[in-house]
Design a protein around this motif. Structure first.
Motif, PDB file in Angstrom:
ATOM      1  N   THR A  35     -23.764 -15.701 -36.060  1.00 15.59           N
ATOM      2  CA  THR A  35     -23.984 -16.592 -37.200  1.00 15.59           C
ATOM      3  C   THR A  35     -22.677 -17.109 -37.767  1.00 15.59           C
ATOM      4  O   THR A  35     -22.676 -18.063 -38.542  1.00 15.59           O
ATOM      5  N   GLY A  36     -21.561 -16.487 -37.389  1.00 12.65           N
ATOM      6  CA  GLY A  36     -20.278 -16.911 -37.923  1.00 12.65           C
ATOM      7  C   GLY A  36     -19.141 -16.249 -37.176  1.00 12.65           C
ATOM      8  O   GLY A  36     -19.350 -15.463 -36.246  1.00 12.65           O
ATOM      9  N   PHE A  37     -17.925 -16.562 -37.594  1.00 13.03           N
ATOM     10  CA  PHE A  37     -16.725 -16.023 -36.949  1.00 13.03           C
ATOM     11  C   PHE A  37     -16.078 -15.008 -37.884  1.00 13.03           C
ATOM     12  O   PHE A  37     -15.838 -15.295 -39.054  1.00 13.03           O
ATOM     13  N   TYR A  38     -15.803 -13.808 -37.378  1.00  9.66           N
ATOM     14  CA  TYR A  38     -15.305 -12.727 -38.205  1.00  9.66           C
ATOM     15  C   TYR A  38     -14.019 -12.116 -37.660  1.00  9.66           C
ATOM     16  O   TYR A  38     -13.781 -10.933 -37.794  1.00  9.66           O
ATOM     17  N   GLY A  39     -13.187 -12.951 -37.055  1.00  4.26           N
ATOM     18  CA  GLY A  39     -11.853 -12.503 -36.714  1.00  4.26           C
ATOM     19  C   GLY A  39     -11.614 -12.278 -35.230  1.00  4.26           C
ATOM     20  O   GLY A  39     -12.538 -12.058 -34.440  1.00  4.26           O
ATOM     21  N   LEU A  40     -10.337 -12.342 -34.863  1.00  2.00           N
ATOM     22  CA  LEU A  40      -9.895 -12.206 -33.479  1.00  2.00           C
ATOM     23  C   LEU A  40      -8.415 -11.867 -33.499  1.00  2.00           C
ATOM     24  O   LEU A  40      -7.667 -12.365 -34.337  1.00  2.00           O
ATOM     25  N   SER A  41      -7.981 -10.990 -32.591  1.00  2.27           N
ATOM     26  CA  SER A  41      -6.575 -10.622 -32.539  1.00  2.27           C
ATOM     27  C   SER A  41      -6.188 -10.330 -31.094  1.00  2.27           C
ATOM     28  O   SER A  41      -7.017  -9.876 -30.298  1.00  2.27           O
ATOM     29  N   MET A  42      -4.925 -10.583 -30.757  1.00  5.59           N
ATOM     30  CA  MET A  42      -4.454 -10.329 -29.400  1.00  5.59           C
ATOM     31  C   MET A  42      -3.067  -9.707 -29.418  1.00  5.59           C
ATOM     32  O   MET A  42      -2.235 -10.036 -30.272  1.00  5.59           O
ATOM     33  N   ALA A  43      -2.845  -8.794 -28.509  1.00  2.00           N
ATOM     34  CA  ALA A  43      -1.532  -8.206 -28.274  1.00  2.00           C
ATOM     35  C   ALA A  43      -1.347  -8.095 -26.764  1.00  2.00           C
ATOM     36  O   ALA A  43      -2.277  -8.337 -25.990  1.00  2.00           O
ATOM     37  N   THR A  44      -0.160  -7.730 -26.332  1.00  2.00           N
ATOM     38  CA  THR A  44       0.097  -7.536 -24.910  1.00  2.00           C
ATOM     39  C   THR A  44       0.865  -6.240 -24.699  1.00  2.00           C
ATOM     40  O   THR A  44       1.623  -5.793 -25.577  1.00  2.00           O
ATOM     41  N   PRO A  49      -2.772  -8.781 -21.417  1.00  6.56           N
ATOM     42  CA  PRO A  49      -3.293  -9.051 -22.749  1.00  6.56           C
ATOM     43  C   PRO A  49      -4.392  -8.081 -23.169  1.00  6.56           C
ATOM     44  O   PRO A  49      -5.158  -7.575 -22.342  1.00  6.56           O
ATOM     45  N   ILE A  50      -4.463  -7.850 -24.487  1.00  9.44           N
ATOM     46  CA  ILE A  50      -5.492  -7.019 -25.115  1.00  9.44           C
ATOM     47  C   ILE A  50      -6.085  -7.854 -26.248  1.00  9.44           C
ATOM     48  O   ILE A  50      -5.363  -8.321 -27.125  1.00  9.44           O
ATOM     49  N   VAL A  51      -7.395  -8.049 -26.227  1.00  5.48           N
ATOM     50  CA  VAL A  51      -8.060  -8.870 -27.239  1.00  5.48           C
ATOM     51  C   VAL A  51      -9.038  -7.995 -28.017  1.00  5.48           C
ATOM     52  O   VAL A  51      -9.846  -7.265 -27.432  1.00  5.48           O
ATOM     53  N   ALA A  52      -8.972  -8.064 -29.349  1.00  2.00           N
ATOM     54  CA  ALA A  52      -9.868  -7.311 -30.227  1.00  2.00           C
ATOM     55  C   ALA A  52     -10.733  -8.286 -31.013  1.00  2.00           C
ATOM     56  O   ALA A  52     -10.236  -9.287 -31.531  1.00  2.00           O
ATOM     57  N   PHE A  53     -12.024  -7.969 -31.131  1.00  4.48           N
ATOM     58  CA  PHE A  53     -12.951  -8.869 -31.823  1.00  4.48           C
ATOM     59  C   PHE A  53     -14.246  -8.114 -32.133  1.00  4.48           C
ATOM     60  O   PHE A  53     -14.575  -7.128 -31.466  1.00  4.48           O
ATOM     61  N   PRO A  54     -15.018  -8.566 -33.142  1.00  4.31           N
ATOM     62  CA  PRO A  54     -16.331  -7.977 -33.389  1.00  4.31           C
ATOM     63  C   PRO A  54     -17.353  -8.548 -32.413  1.00  4.31           C
ATOM     64  O   PRO A  54     -17.354  -9.739 -32.111  1.00  4.31           O
ATOM     65  N   GLY A  55     -18.216  -7.680 -31.893  1.00  2.00           N
ATOM     66  CA  GLY A  55     -19.222  -8.125 -30.929  1.00  2.00           C
ATOM     67  C   GLY A  55     -20.126  -6.967 -30.559  1.00  2.00           C
ATOM     68  O   GLY A  55     -20.365  -6.070 -31.358  1.00  2.00           O
ATOM     69  N   GLY A  56     -20.599  -6.985 -29.338  1.00  2.00           N
ATOM     70  CA  GLY A  56     -21.432  -5.888 -28.861  1.00  2.00           C
ATOM     71  C   GLY A  56     -22.819  -5.881 -29.466  1.00  2.00           C
ATOM     72  O   GLY A  56     -23.444  -6.918 -29.653  1.00  2.00           O
ATOM     73  N   ASN A  57     -23.295  -4.687 -29.797  1.00  2.00           N
ATOM     74  CA  ASN A  57     -24.657  -4.514 -30.280  1.00  2.00           C
ATOM     75  C   ASN A  57     -24.831  -5.115 -31.678  1.00  2.00           C
ATOM     76  O   ASN A  57     -23.999  -4.903 -32.551  1.00  2.00           O
ATOM     77  N   VAL A 109     -21.904  -1.907 -38.932  1.00  2.00           N
ATOM     78  CA  VAL A 109     -21.195  -3.178 -38.777  1.00  2.00           C
ATOM     79  C   VAL A 109     -19.715  -2.926 -39.020  1.00  2.00           C
ATOM     80  O   VAL A 109     -19.255  -2.839 -40.163  1.00  2.00           O
ATOM     81  N   VAL A 110     -18.991  -2.772 -37.945  1.00  2.00           N
ATOM     82  CA  VAL A 110     -17.555  -2.485 -38.004  1.00  2.00           C
ATOM     83  C   VAL A 110     -16.819  -3.525 -37.155  1.00  2.00           C
ATOM     84  O   VAL A 110     -17.432  -4.287 -36.419  1.00  2.00           O
ATOM     85  N   GLY A 111     -15.530  -3.551 -37.281  1.00  2.00           N
ATOM     86  CA  GLY A 111     -14.747  -4.420 -36.411  1.00  2.00           C
ATOM     87  C   GLY A 111     -14.480  -5.801 -36.948  1.00  2.00           C
ATOM     88  O   GLY A 111     -13.856  -6.610 -36.264  1.00  2.00           O
ATOM     89  N   TRP A 112     -14.948  -6.121 -38.171  1.00  2.00           N
ATOM     90  CA  TRP A 112     -14.669  -7.444 -38.715  1.00  2.00           C
ATOM     91  C   TRP A 112     -13.196  -7.573 -39.084  1.00  2.00           C
ATOM     92  O   TRP A 112     -12.556  -6.634 -39.512  1.00  2.00           O
ATOM     93  N   TRP A 113     -12.653  -8.756 -38.886  1.00  2.00           N
ATOM     94  CA  TRP A 113     -11.260  -9.108 -39.207  1.00  2.00           C
ATOM     95  C   TRP A 113     -10.275  -8.094 -38.616  1.00  2.00           C
ATOM     96  O   TRP A 113      -9.499  -7.467 -39.317  1.00  2.00           O
ATOM     97  N   PRO A 114     -10.287  -7.948 -37.294  1.00  2.00           N
ATOM     98  CA  PRO A 114      -9.442  -6.932 -36.651  1.00  2.00           C
ATOM     99  C   PRO A 114      -7.999  -7.381 -36.476  1.00  2.00           C
ATOM    100  O   PRO A 114      -7.671  -8.574 -36.508  1.00  2.00           O
ATOM    101  N   SER A 115      -7.149  -6.399 -36.255  1.00  2.00           N
ATOM    102  CA  SER A 115      -5.781  -6.630 -35.809  1.00  2.00           C
ATOM    103  C   SER A 115      -5.456  -5.585 -34.762  1.00  2.00           C
ATOM    104  O   SER A 115      -5.785  -4.405 -34.940  1.00  2.00           O
ATOM    105  N   VAL A 116      -4.845  -5.999 -33.656  1.00  2.78           N
ATOM    106  CA  VAL A 116      -4.489  -5.076 -32.590  1.00  2.78           C
ATOM    107  C   VAL A 116      -2.987  -5.133 -32.375  1.00  2.78           C
ATOM    108  O   VAL A 116      -2.370  -6.199 -32.477  1.00  2.78           O
ATOM    109  N   ALA A 117      -2.385  -3.976 -32.119  1.00  2.00           N
ATOM    110  CA  ALA A 117      -0.943  -3.897 -31.872  1.00  2.00           C
ATOM    111  C   ALA A 117      -0.671  -2.756 -30.903  1.00  2.00           C
ATOM    112  O   ALA A 117      -1.489  -1.843 -30.741  1.00  2.00           O
ATOM    113  N   VAL A 118       0.490  -2.816 -30.256  1.00  2.84           N
ATOM    114  CA  VAL A 118       0.904  -1.793 -29.296  1.00  2.84           C
ATOM    115  C   VAL A 118       2.177  -1.133 -29.813  1.00  2.84           C
ATOM    116  O   VAL A 118       3.151  -1.815 -30.149  1.00  2.84           O
ATOM    117  N   ALA A 119       2.169   0.199 -29.884  1.00  2.00           N
ATOM    118  CA  ALA A 119       3.328   0.951 -30.353  1.00  2.00           C
ATOM    119  C   ALA A 119       4.396   1.035 -29.266  1.00  2.00           C
ATOM    120  O   ALA A 119       4.107   0.829 -28.077  1.00  2.00           O
TER     121      ALA A 119
END
Length: 213
Positions: A35-44, A49-57, A109-119
């Motif tokens: 129904t809408g867009f709730y965030g997306l983030s990418m790191a490498t 690349p690694i992409v994080a986003f809300p989805g799934g079930n 309902v988890v995972g909205w407005w994510p941020s992904v990073a690599v240490a």
């Protein structure tokens, strides 16, 4: 008669683009009705690349995907999808929840407005907004800012700021001691806070708290 008019669903498509010489190429990562867009983030990292986003079930009370998803590229046109977080109680707050009736640990309902990073040591970290059932204003007002990390195939979860409505537009980085540092907006308290993990506890400080700052 219950409910109202049907909710409009859109085809949410996530694509990855890269440049080779003077040409750009793109390929599909994930597609789902939403129904809408709730965030997306990418790191490498060294593997790509690694992409994080809300989805799934879908959530029990909403049409949108309720999981914290992570996609990793296996090769051209091939992505591995993983559910990193599925439910609100994956990051169990328990008695540390500041609101009543264990609201921090209720919902899917988890995972909205994510941020992904690599240490620096290779750990993959995620921050995200846990909005519980996402079915009411109370869910938004008591949303949690949470953290998940992986050293291999599994993800481990922890809360950063439970039950205060935070977690909007979070940004995650790791410092040179491999500790997560997070900036996030709390629309309920109208604050922007900077938080770092010290040993096992996240300690945060507001850096902006009204319209004049």
């Amino acid at each position: 008669m219950f409910g109202g008019p049907p909710t409009q669903l859109y085809s949410q498509k996530i694509r990855f683009a890269w440049q080779e010489s003077d040409s750009w190429h793109s390929e599909a990562v994930y597609q789902q009705a939403a129904t809408g867009f709730y965030g997306l983030s990418m790191a490498t990292d060294e593997n790509g690349p690694i992409v994080a986003f809300p989805g799934g079930n879908p959530g029990a009370q909403i049409c949108d995907g309720g999981d914290m998803m992570v996609a990793r590229r296996n090769g051209p046109g091939s992505w591995n999808l993983q559910i990193a977080v599925a439910d609100s109680d994956d990051a169990l707050a328990g008695d540390d929840c500041p609101v009543s009736q264990s609201a921090c640990d209720t919902g899917d309902v988890v995972g909205w407005w994510p941020s992904v990073a690599v240490a620096p040591n290779g750990i993959i970290g995620l921050t995200y907004r846990d909005i519980h059932t996402a079915a009411s204003g109370y869910d938004a007002d008591t949303a949690d800012l949470e953290f998940a990390y992986s050293t291999g195939s599994d993800y481990y979860n922890d809360w950063i700021d439970p039950g205060t409505g935070g977690g909007l537009s979070s940004r995650l980085v790791f410092d040179d001691e491999n500790e997560p540092v997070v900036v996030a907006y709390n629309p309920t308290l109208r604050t922007i806070s900077l938080t770092r993990r010290w040993t096992d506890d996240f300690i945060g400080h507001p850096v902006c708290w009204d319209d004049d700052d």
